[in-house]
Design an enzyme around this catalytic site. Structure first.
Site, PDB file in Angstrom:
ATOM      1  CB  CYS A   1      -0.857  -0.026   1.159  1.00 32.49           C
ATOM      2  SG  CYS A   1      -2.263  -0.847   1.176  1.00 32.49           S
ATOM      3  CG  HIS A   2       0.869   3.839  -3.261  1.00 34.19           C
ATOM      4  ND1 HIS A   2       0.304   2.887  -3.972  1.00 34.19           N
ATOM      5  CD2 HIS A   2       2.017   4.128  -4.100  1.00 34.19           C
ATOM      6  CE1 HIS A   2       0.875   2.608  -5.178  1.00 34.19           C
ATOM      7  NE2 HIS A   2       1.837   3.472  -5.082  1.00 34.19           N
TER       8      HIS A   2
ATOM      9  CG  MET B   1      -6.110  -1.613   0.608  1.00 28.57           C
ATOM     10  SD  MET B   1      -6.968  -3.215   0.559  1.00 28.57           S
ATOM     11  CE  MET B   1      -6.144  -3.753   1.981  1.00 28.57           C
ATOM     12  CD  GLU B   2      -5.457   3.824   2.799  1.00 35.16           C
ATOM     13  OE1 GLU B   2      -4.010   3.668   2.429  1.00 35.16           O
ATOM     14  OE2 GLU B   2      -6.119   3.222   1.921  1.00 35.16           O
TER      15      GLU B   2
ATOM     16  CG  ASP C   1      -7.801  -6.144  23.183  1.00 35.13           C
ATOM     17  OD1 ASP C   1      -7.397  -7.183  23.922  1.00 35.13           O
ATOM     18  OD2 ASP C   1      -7.573  -4.952  23.841  1.00 35.13           O
TER      19      ASP C   1
END
Length: 157
Positions: free
Chosen positions: A76-77, A113-114, A128
């Site tokens: 990824c950039h 992707m972000e 969590d």
């Protein structure tokens, strides 16, 4: 030329060269969910988890995760992200929390992707913070809902 953009003609992994692309406003929206036990869902909803404000922490974690996508996904950039939001929706009937991440930038490559990373990290943070009560939570249905900008324009699921 390979049809997969992250491989060269010899099959080697590469970072796509976006230097010739035009800067455009780009936005992506992704969504996913986590299902919880009744006890856990009710505690999150009421803000009664011992670790604190689950959704507040998960929101910050999702935003931070989206900003670190290029550190997590090898090809990824690095992007100059101008906006990241994480929104939650509670579904009492199904005891599910839906996370939606919107990411925006002006640049040469998209922010899909972000947005997907933001959703994943927000849901993992919920897991969590709640695992002491419910280890059986299920994270699922993570998907891109929409992307806009760039040469390919707008795509919607």
């Amino acid at each position: 030329m390979s049809e997969f953009t992250h491989f060269d003609d010899s099959g080697n992994a590469i970072m796509v060269d976006v230097s010739e692309k035009k800067d455009t406003v780009r936005e992506a929206v992704a969504r996913g969910s986590i299902s919880l036990s009744e006890e856990c869902y009710e505690k999150v909803k009421a803000g009664e988890m011992s670790k604190g404000d689950v959704l507040g922490v998960a929101r910050i974690a999702g935003i931070m995760g989206a900003k670190k996508t290029s550190e997590l996904i090898p090809l990824c950039h690095i992007l100059n992200i101008s906006k990241v939001t994480i929104d939650f929706e509670m579904n009492d009937e199904k005891r599910m929390i839906f996370s939606t991440c919107t990411a925006k930038t002006t640049g040469k490559t998209g922010v899909e992707m972000e947005a997907l990373t933001g959703v994943n990290i927000s849901l993992l943070t919920i897991y969590d913070m709640c695992k002491a009560i419910d280890k059986g939570m299920i994270i699922s249905d993570i998907k891109l809902l929409k992307k806009s900008g760039g040469k390919s324009g707008t795509w919607e699921r």
